[in-house]
Write a protein that holds these residues in place. Structure first.
Motif, short mmCIF file in Angstrom:
data_model
loop_
_atom_site.label_atom_id
_atom_site.label_comp_id
_atom_site.label_asym_id
_atom_site.label_seq_id
_atom_site.Cartn_x
_atom_site.Cartn_y
_atom_site.Cartn_z
N UNK A 1 4.48 19.25 7.51
CA UNK A 1 3.78 20.29 6.76
C UNK A 1 2.41 19.78 6.35
N UNK A 2 1.36 20.47 6.80
CA UNK A 2 0.00 20.08 6.45
C UNK A 2 -0.41 20.75 5.14
N UNK A 3 -1.10 20.00 4.29
CA UNK A 3 -1.62 20.58 3.05
C UNK A 3 -2.79 21.51 3.37
N UNK A 4 -2.89 22.60 2.61
CA UNK A 4 -4.03 23.51 2.74
C UNK A 4 -5.05 23.13 1.67
N UNK A 5 -6.14 22.52 2.09
CA UNK A 5 -7.13 22.02 1.14
C UNK A 5 -8.43 22.82 1.15
N UNK A 6 -8.53 23.78 2.08
CA UNK A 6 -9.78 24.56 2.15
C UNK A 6 -9.48 25.96 2.66
N UNK A 7 -10.13 26.95 2.06
CA UNK A 7 -10.09 28.31 2.61
C UNK A 7 -11.52 28.82 2.68
N UNK A 8 -11.75 29.70 3.62
CA UNK A 8 -13.09 30.28 3.78
C UNK A 8 -12.93 31.71 4.27
N UNK A 9 -12.38 32.56 3.40
CA UNK A 9 -12.08 33.94 3.77
C UNK A 9 -13.30 34.84 3.57
N UNK A 10 -13.26 36.00 4.21
CA UNK A 10 -14.26 37.03 3.99
C UNK A 10 -13.51 38.35 3.84
N UNK A 11 -13.26 38.73 2.59
CA UNK A 11 -12.45 39.91 2.31
C UNK A 11 -13.33 41.15 2.14
N UNK A 12 -12.79 42.35 2.36
CA UNK A 12 -13.55 43.57 2.09
C UNK A 12 -14.00 43.62 0.63
N UNK A 13 -15.27 43.92 0.40
CA UNK A 13 -15.78 44.02 -0.97
C UNK A 13 -16.10 42.69 -1.61
N UNK A 14 -16.03 41.61 -0.83
CA UNK A 14 -16.25 40.28 -1.41
C UNK A 14 -17.70 40.10 -1.85
N UNK A 15 -17.88 39.72 -3.12
CA UNK A 15 -19.22 39.52 -3.67
C UNK A 15 -19.62 38.04 -3.72
N UNK A 16 -18.64 37.18 -3.69
CA UNK A 16 -18.96 35.76 -3.79
C UNK A 16 -17.69 34.93 -3.79
N UNK A 17 -17.88 33.62 -3.74
CA UNK A 17 -16.75 32.69 -3.76
C UNK A 17 -17.11 31.51 -4.64
N UNK A 18 -16.15 31.12 -5.48
CA UNK A 18 -16.32 29.93 -6.31
C UNK A 18 -15.27 28.91 -5.88
N UNK A 19 -15.71 27.70 -5.63
CA UNK A 19 -14.78 26.63 -5.26
C UNK A 19 -14.68 25.65 -6.42
N UNK A 20 -13.50 25.59 -7.03
CA UNK A 20 -13.26 24.65 -8.11
C UNK A 20 -12.61 23.39 -7.60
N UNK A 21 -12.12 22.58 -8.52
CA UNK A 21 -11.47 21.33 -8.09
C UNK A 21 -10.22 21.63 -7.25
N UNK A 22 -9.48 22.66 -7.65
CA UNK A 22 -8.22 22.97 -6.98
C UNK A 22 -8.22 24.39 -6.41
N UNK A 23 -8.92 25.32 -7.07
CA UNK A 23 -8.84 26.73 -6.69
C UNK A 23 -10.07 27.22 -5.95
N UNK A 24 -9.82 28.13 -5.01
CA UNK A 24 -10.89 28.90 -4.36
C UNK A 24 -10.77 30.32 -4.91
N UNK A 25 -11.84 30.80 -5.54
CA UNK A 25 -11.77 32.09 -6.22
C UNK A 25 -12.78 33.04 -5.59
N UNK A 26 -12.28 34.19 -5.12
CA UNK A 26 -13.10 35.19 -4.44
C UNK A 26 -13.29 36.40 -5.36
N UNK A 27 -14.55 36.80 -5.53
CA UNK A 27 -14.91 37.95 -6.35
C UNK A 27 -14.89 39.20 -5.47
#
Length: 313
Positions: A1-27
């Motif tokens: 099982x590989x750890x998921x350490x990065x995401x780079x999504x592009x969702x409908x209506x996405x205004x921005x992305x914040x990358x924290x120490x642990x979380x990826x947060x999409x507006x």
């Protein structure tokens, strides 16, 4: 099982992305936040070089459970959990402090105490205490919420004087913090655990205070096993605990405390697997549920989130 350490999504209506120490947060449309809890792990404000498989699932699922279990105390940001690693919630204006509450003299508070300090964040600590001893009453020791680098201890009066939070709002945050901590303490006790200390983050939406982010996870909280606590305390022994403190202790024992020039010790497959096991152990102990290890990937996460957002439109 590989750890998921990065995401780079592009969702409908996405205004921005914040990358924290642990979380990826999409507006999303300035209305919702999609919080992906990755398998990254941080300690001493440093993101470690290896991810921990299943850690994101553990944190997100525990947080969702406790957000539901405290929703009668105050509203929270959670709208849906479309994937084990993802919470979709309301976007709020965050307060720029973290509300840390401590029921026991452990971790950072103990390190300050051991160094001779008897005041932390403007709150006095009694003389004559030993490590992991219970405080007469839980103490609130807030920190600034740093955009980068280390969060800093700060007192209630400094927060109010600097205009970081109004007195009225801060006193409400204190009341909510004590109430949520009491609820978490009661739930932990039923599972044979002691909730030692934790932190909460709050925001405002439409003039109301909202509980945000994660709560009562091993990244934001420290738990001891209740069984044997008193005996270990009397003998001056380390407590058996379920929290991220064991990661910090492993790093310190190998010469790393996040200071300049220090190298993160090698995270061997055995070390990584051991950390995964500890996170799953906490999940099973705090929830009373068996953790099912299911392989997952970023494509599956994206599909789950897209389906959820389509329903929220």
């Amino acid at each position: 099982m590989e750890a998921i350490v990065k995401t780079d999504f592009s969702f409908p209506g996405q205004r921005g992305k914040y990358t924290g120490k642990v979380r990826d947060v999409y507006d999303i449309d300035d209305k919702y936040l999609v919080m992906v809890v990755s398998d990254r792990i941080s300690a001493f404000d440093v993101v470690l070089p290896k991810g921990i498989p299943f850690k994101g699932q553990v944190l997100n699922r525990i947080a969702a459970k406790f957000l539901d279990a405290t929703a009668d105390i105050l509203p929270n940001w959670k709208v849906a959990v479309p994937d084990p690693m993802v919470t979709v919630g309301l976007k709020c204006e965050p307060f720029k402090v973290e509300m840390v509450i401590r029921g026991y003299l452990s971790g950072h508070a103990w390190r300050e105490y051991k160094a001779g300090k008897r005041m932390i964040c403007g709150v006095p600590m009694p003389d004559g205490m030993v490590e992991n001893q219970k405080f007469p009453e839980p103490i609130i020791t807030p920190t600034t919420k740093a955009a980068e680098g280390h969060d800093e201890d700060i007192s209630k009066e400094e927060i109010i004087a600097q205009g970081i939070v109004s007195r009225e709002d801060y006193e409400q945050l204190e009341a909510y913090t004590r109430a949520i901590f009491q609820r978490g303490t009661e739930i932990a006790a039923k599972m044979g655990l002691i909730l030692v200390d934790t932190k909460y983050e709050f925001g405002k939406r439409d003039g109301k205070i909202i509980l945000m982010d994660e709560i009562h996870t091993p990244d934001s909280s420290r738990y001891f096993y209740a069984d044997g606590y008193a005996e270990r305390l009397a003998a001056g022994e380390h407590q058996k605990q379920l929290s991220k403190e064991f990661v910090r202790e492993w790093l310190m024992a190998n010469g790393f405390q996040g200071q300049e020039g220090q190298q993160v010790p090698e995270m061997t497959p055995e070390v990584v697997a051991g950390i995964t096991d500890r996170y799953i152990e906490l999940y099973e102990n705090i929830t009373g549920e068996k953790f099912e290890r299911v392989d997952y990937d970023v494509e599956t996460i994206e599909a789950h989130v897209r389906a959820c957002l389509a329903q929220l439109k």
